[in-house]
Design a protein around this motif. Structure first.
Motif, PDB file in Angstrom:
ATOM      1  N   ALA A 128       4.168 -31.699 -29.467  1.00  0.00           N
ATOM      2  CA  ALA A 128       5.789 -32.341 -30.378  1.00  0.00           C
ATOM      3  C   ALA A 128       5.940 -31.989 -31.953  1.00  0.00           C
ATOM      4  CB  ALA A 128       6.467 -32.402 -29.038  1.00  0.00           C
ATOM      5  N   LEU A 129       5.506 -33.384 -31.887  1.00  0.00           N
ATOM      6  CA  LEU A 129       5.561 -33.946 -33.033  1.00  0.00           C
ATOM      7  C   LEU A 129       4.994 -32.587 -34.197  1.00  0.00           C
ATOM      8  CD1 LEU A 129       4.930 -38.032 -32.628  1.00  0.00           C
ATOM      9  CD2 LEU A 129       7.033 -36.714 -33.283  1.00  0.00           C
ATOM     10  N   LEU A 130       4.451 -31.985 -34.416  1.00  0.00           N
ATOM     11  CA  LEU A 130       3.659 -31.098 -34.745  1.00  0.00           C
ATOM     12  C   LEU A 130       4.237 -29.919 -34.958  1.00  0.00           C
ATOM     13  CD1 LEU A 130       0.961 -30.328 -36.791  1.00  0.00           C
ATOM     14  CD2 LEU A 130      -0.125 -29.798 -34.362  1.00  0.00           C
ATOM     15  N   ALA A 131       4.659 -29.053 -33.937  1.00  0.00           N
ATOM     16  CA  ALA A 131       6.019 -28.824 -34.327  1.00  0.00           C
ATOM     17  C   ALA A 131       7.372 -28.814 -35.103  1.00  0.00           C
ATOM     18  CB  ALA A 131       6.586 -27.876 -32.429  1.00  0.00           C
ATOM     19  N   GLN A 132       7.373 -29.920 -35.148  1.00  0.00           N
ATOM     20  CA  GLN A 132       8.229 -30.309 -35.801  1.00  0.00           C
ATOM     21  C   GLN A 132       7.739 -30.391 -38.140  1.00  0.00           C
ATOM     22  OE1 GLN A 132      10.026 -33.958 -34.465  1.00  0.00           O
ATOM     23  NE2 GLN A 132      10.202 -33.717 -33.028  1.00  0.00           N
ATOM     24  N   LEU A 133       6.994 -30.929 -37.535  1.00  0.00           N
ATOM     25  CA  LEU A 133       6.239 -30.605 -39.016  1.00  0.00           C
ATOM     26  C   LEU A 133       6.461 -28.768 -39.838  1.00  0.00           C
ATOM     27  CD1 LEU A 133       4.550 -32.166 -41.168  1.00  0.00           C
ATOM     28  CD2 LEU A 133       2.319 -32.449 -40.217  1.00  0.00           C
ATOM     29  N   ASP A 134       5.447 -28.643 -38.360  1.00  0.00           N
ATOM     30  CA  ASP A 134       5.629 -27.579 -38.707  1.00  0.00           C
ATOM     31  C   ASP A 134       6.945 -26.935 -39.191  1.00  0.00           C
ATOM     32  OD1 ASP A 134       3.092 -27.226 -38.244  1.00  0.00           O
ATOM     33  OD2 ASP A 134       3.012 -26.542 -36.033  1.00  0.00           O
ATOM     34  N   ALA A 135       7.721 -27.361 -38.695  1.00  0.00           N
ATOM     35  CA  ALA A 135       9.418 -26.133 -39.034  1.00  0.00           C
ATOM     36  C   ALA A 135       9.796 -27.350 -40.080  1.00  0.00           C
ATOM     37  CB  ALA A 135      10.105 -26.880 -37.841  1.00  0.00           C
ATOM     38  N   VAL A 136       9.402 -28.179 -40.622  1.00  0.00           N
ATOM     39  CA  VAL A 136       9.932 -28.648 -42.208  1.00  0.00           C
ATOM     40  C   VAL A 136       9.355 -28.431 -43.120  1.00  0.00           C
ATOM     41  CG1 VAL A 136      11.439 -30.780 -40.894  1.00  0.00           C
ATOM     42  CG2 VAL A 136       9.321 -30.958 -41.591  1.00  0.00           C
ATOM     43  N   CYS A 137       7.990 -28.578 -43.260  1.00  0.00           N
ATOM     44  CA  CYS A 137       6.576 -27.717 -43.934  1.00  0.00           C
ATOM     45  C   CYS A 137       7.145 -25.785 -44.479  1.00  0.00           C
ATOM     46  CB  CYS A 137       5.441 -28.026 -43.310  1.00  0.00           C
ATOM     47  SG  CYS A 137       4.823 -29.203 -43.691  1.00  0.00           S
ATOM     48  N   ARG A 138       7.950 -25.251 -43.323  1.00  0.00           N
ATOM     49  CA  ARG A 138       7.969 -23.311 -43.332  1.00  0.00           C
ATOM     50  C   ARG A 138       9.742 -23.799 -44.299  1.00  0.00           C
ATOM     51  NH1 ARG A 138       6.471 -22.919 -37.898  1.00  0.00           N
ATOM     52  NH2 ARG A 138       8.638 -22.931 -37.439  1.00  0.00           N
ATOM     53  N   ALA A 139      10.416 -24.789 -43.573  1.00  0.00           N
ATOM     54  CA  ALA A 139      11.956 -24.808 -44.240  1.00  0.00           C
ATOM     55  C   ALA A 139      11.525 -25.074 -45.780  1.00  0.00           C
ATOM     56  CB  ALA A 139      12.800 -26.642 -43.625  1.00  0.00           C
ATOM     57  N   TYR A 140      10.853 -26.144 -46.377  1.00  0.00           N
ATOM     58  CA  TYR A 140       9.930 -26.667 -47.584  1.00  0.00           C
ATOM     59  C   TYR A 140       9.568 -25.366 -48.054  1.00  0.00           C
ATOM     60  CZ  TYR A 140       7.330 -29.204 -51.111  1.00  0.00           C
ATOM     61  OH  TYR A 140       5.841 -29.486 -52.506  1.00  0.00           O
ATOM     62  N   GLU A 141       8.889 -25.125 -47.501  1.00  0.00           N
ATOM     63  CA  GLU A 141       8.223 -23.805 -48.314  1.00  0.00           C
ATOM     64  C   GLU A 141       9.109 -22.694 -48.869  1.00  0.00           C
ATOM     65  OE1 GLU A 141       5.433 -22.473 -45.753  1.00  0.00           O
ATOM     66  OE2 GLU A 141       3.989 -24.768 -47.038  1.00  0.00           O
ATOM     67  N   ASP A 142      10.517 -22.187 -47.754  1.00  0.00           N
ATOM     68  CA  ASP A 142      11.189 -20.829 -47.872  1.00  0.00           C
ATOM     69  C   ASP A 142      11.684 -21.491 -49.239  1.00  0.00           C
ATOM     70  OD1 ASP A 142       9.702 -19.908 -46.154  1.00  0.00           O
ATOM     71  OD2 ASP A 142      11.458 -20.086 -44.543  1.00  0.00           O
ATOM     72  N   LEU A 143      12.731 -22.620 -49.284  1.00  0.00           N
ATOM     73  CA  LEU A 143      13.637 -22.956 -49.409  1.00  0.00           C
ATOM     74  C   LEU A 143      13.074 -23.589 -50.868  1.00  0.00           C
ATOM     75  CD1 LEU A 143      15.081 -26.029 -47.402  1.00  0.00           C
ATOM     76  CD2 LEU A 143      16.250 -24.114 -48.500  1.00  0.00           C
ATOM     77  N   ALA A 144      11.551 -23.393 -51.278  1.00  0.00           N
ATOM     78  CA  ALA A 144      11.145 -23.784 -52.431  1.00  0.00           C
ATOM     79  C   ALA A 144      11.387 -22.444 -53.446  1.00  0.00           C
ATOM     80  CB  ALA A 144       9.659 -24.310 -52.706  1.00  0.00           C
ATOM     81  N   ARG A 145      10.970 -21.410 -52.916  1.00  0.00           N
ATOM     82  CA  ARG A 145      10.404 -20.226 -53.050  1.00  0.00           C
ATOM     83  C   ARG A 145      12.062 -19.404 -53.784  1.00  0.00           C
ATOM     84  NH1 ARG A 145       9.022 -18.440 -49.452  1.00  0.00           N
ATOM     85  NH2 ARG A 145      11.039 -17.807 -48.301  1.00  0.00           N
ATOM     86  N   ASP A 146      13.213 -19.779 -52.387  1.00  0.00           N
ATOM     87  CA  ASP A 146      14.146 -18.917 -52.388  1.00  0.00           C
ATOM     88  C   ASP A 146      14.969 -19.970 -54.061  1.00  0.00           C
ATOM     89  OD1 ASP A 146      14.402 -17.294 -50.663  1.00  0.00           O
ATOM     90  OD2 ASP A 146      15.409 -18.885 -49.235  1.00  0.00           O
ATOM     91  N   THR A 147      14.448 -21.115 -54.047  1.00  0.00           N
ATOM     92  CA  THR A 147      15.124 -21.719 -54.945  1.00  0.00           C
ATOM     93  C   THR A 147      14.266 -21.822 -56.691  1.00  0.00           C
ATOM     94  OG1 THR A 147      15.341 -24.165 -54.236  1.00  0.00           O
ATOM     95  CG2 THR A 147      15.373 -24.248 -56.177  1.00  0.00           C
ATOM     96  N   GLU A 148      12.986 -21.400 -57.190  1.00  0.00           N
ATOM     97  CA  GLU A 148      12.579 -20.481 -57.864  1.00  0.00           C
ATOM     98  C   GLU A 148      13.291 -19.448 -57.920  1.00  0.00           C
ATOM     99  OE1 GLU A 148       8.144 -21.627 -56.316  1.00  0.00           O
ATOM    100  OE2 GLU A 148       8.435 -23.738 -57.567  1.00  0.00           O
ATOM    101  N   GLU A 149      13.624 -18.504 -57.338  1.00  0.00           N
ATOM    102  CA  GLU A 149      13.677 -17.248 -57.390  1.00  0.00           C
ATOM    103  C   GLU A 149      14.725 -17.402 -58.515  1.00  0.00           C
ATOM    104  OE1 GLU A 149      13.877 -15.108 -53.731  1.00  0.00           O
ATOM    105  OE2 GLU A 149      11.384 -15.101 -53.978  1.00  0.00           O
ATOM    106  N   LEU A 150      15.832 -18.057 -57.421  1.00  0.00           N
ATOM    107  CA  LEU A 150      17.368 -17.896 -57.683  1.00  0.00           C
ATOM    108  C   LEU A 150      17.444 -18.158 -59.081  1.00  0.00           C
ATOM    109  CD1 LEU A 150      20.143 -16.953 -56.943  1.00  0.00           C
ATOM    110  CD2 LEU A 150      20.314 -19.372 -56.157  1.00  0.00           C
TER     111      LEU A 150
END
Length: 206
Positions: free
Chosen positions: A139-161
């Protein structure tokens, strides 16, 4: 209280003077910074939990810069959330896990290292308790995976903009500023050319 309200109004007025592009970059840059903190909290919660019953996985990645954030650590925890399951892992399954996590070099050496670490004898929780703690780990791993994806997606979107802004090349020319850090700087100082009359004014704001 009045001073805080005045500061908030001034800050709002300053933001409104920025271009829509900068304001959009600010939204993403701040959200990505929140994701950094969320990822750290999720990592620390998982690490604290694993200390109670699964020290081998912590030892296996203690020397890694990312520790439990490493893709290999999360891949192994997914298939072996308890010491009993980790000890039963074959070299073939370990090799598959590290390969799926993206490792491309020294795969066999890393597989052998993990195989030895995870099979070492250690004090264990009772079997029923260990299995329950393993479920909590997933359960904790699923939470970590979710925030890691958010971290990576937001980083990519921020850099592109950020790269769409004409000041991006200037900002990233400064030592120590890459795309993401540059985006954060631009988000905070804005692009209103009338905001700061001198370098001293900008320094005071910073």
């Amino acid at each position: 209280m009045t001073c805080e309200i005045d500061w908030a109004e001034d800050h709002y007025d300053m933001a409104m003077a920025d271009s829509d592009l900068v304001r959009a970059i600010a939204v993403l840059a701040r959200a990505q910074q929140d994701a950094v903190w969320d990822r750290t909290r999720a990592h620390n919660r998982l690490r604290s939990h694993l200390r109670e019953y699964h020290p081998a996985i912590l030892e296996a990645f203690a020397d890694k810069r990312e520790r439990l954030l490493a893709g290999e650590a999360r891949a192994i925890l997914t298939i072996a959330p308890t010491p009993a399951e980790a000890a039963r892992l074959t070299r073939s399954r370990l090799r598959g896990a590290v390969t799926r996590a993206g490792r491309q070099r020294r795969i066999e050496a890393e597989t052998d290292r993990l195989f030895e670490v995870l099979r070492q004898d250690r004090l264990r929780q009772p079997a029923l308790v260990e299995r329950a703690m393993g479920r909590q780990t997933l359960a904790l791993l699923a939470q970590l995976d979710a925030v890691c994806r958010a971290y990576e997606d937001l980083a990519r979107d921020t850099e592109e903009l950020f790269l769409q802004h004409p000041d991006a090349e200037i900002i990233t020319s400064f030592p120590g500023l890459a795309l993401l850090t540059g985006a954060r700087i631009l988000a905070e100082i804005g692009d209103d050319r009338t905001r700061f009359d001198t370098a001293r004014d900008l320094k005071a704001y910073a």
